[in-house]
Design an enzyme around this catalytic site. Structure first.
Site, short mmCIF file in Angstrom:
data_model
loop_
_atom_site.label_atom_id
_atom_site.label_comp_id
_atom_site.label_asym_id
_atom_site.label_seq_id
_atom_site.Cartn_x
_atom_site.Cartn_y
_atom_site.Cartn_z
N CYS A 1 42.00 47.09 42.44
CA CYS A 1 40.92 46.95 43.43
C CYS A 1 40.98 45.58 44.11
O CYS A 1 40.75 44.55 43.46
CB CYS A 1 39.58 47.15 42.71
SG CYS A 1 38.13 46.67 43.65
N CYS B 1 37.83 43.48 43.89
CA CYS B 1 37.64 43.02 42.51
C CYS B 1 38.49 41.78 42.24
O CYS B 1 38.02 40.81 41.65
CB CYS B 1 38.04 44.10 41.52
SG CYS B 1 37.06 45.61 41.60
#
Length: 147
Positions: free
Chosen positions: A69, A72
């Site tokens: 991600c 993230c």
């Protein structure tokens, strides 16, 4: 007389009683002798999550994330800096949702990154999406404010 905080050890899970005014003096665990705070988020797994995140007197902020991600990965340095800033008033931890899908399912994680703040062993606040340092500080302040 001082108030003692119940602080779970991030290494062995033992509950340690630490006088509140001494929590910032780098206390060690009475059982395993390792530091109760390291300035880094705790890596939570299905094995250690309940022993550390849902017990004790400290609120715990958990970042649910995944290595694939982009947001993230971009948020990770902000979260790391926050760990050094907020400890020992707040414990920070991370859950890799790829490695720990049972924890992601348990907390109904639908998008990542998702932050959940636990107080007294229960979810007190939730935020989805990456934040900058100022937004993270505001989220924590709002979540910990008395209601």
């Amino acid at each position: 007389m001082s108030t003692a905080l119940a602080i779970p050890c991030p290494h062995c899970g033992a509950i340690n009683r630490v006088p509140a005014e001494r929590a910032d003096e780098h206390p060690n665990c009475g059982r395993c002798k390792q530091g109760l705070f390291s300035g880094h988020p705790v890596e939570f797994t299905a094995t250690n999550f309940d022993a550390i995140a849902t017990r004790g007197d400290l609120p715990v902020l958990v970042d649910f994330w995944a290595p694939w991600c982009g947001p993230c990965v971009g948020f990770a340095p902000v979260f790391l800096q926050a760990a050094a800033k907020f400890e020992p008033r707040l414990r920070l931890g991370k859950v890799d949702t790829e490695a720990q899908p049972q924890l992601a399912a348990r907390f109904g994680i639908r998008s990542i990154p998702t932050l959940i703040l636990f107080k007294d062993g229960r979810e007190a606040a939730r935020q989805s999406g990456a934040l900058n340092a100022a937004q993270l500080q505001q989220f924590v302040a709002n979540a910990l404010a008395p209601h």
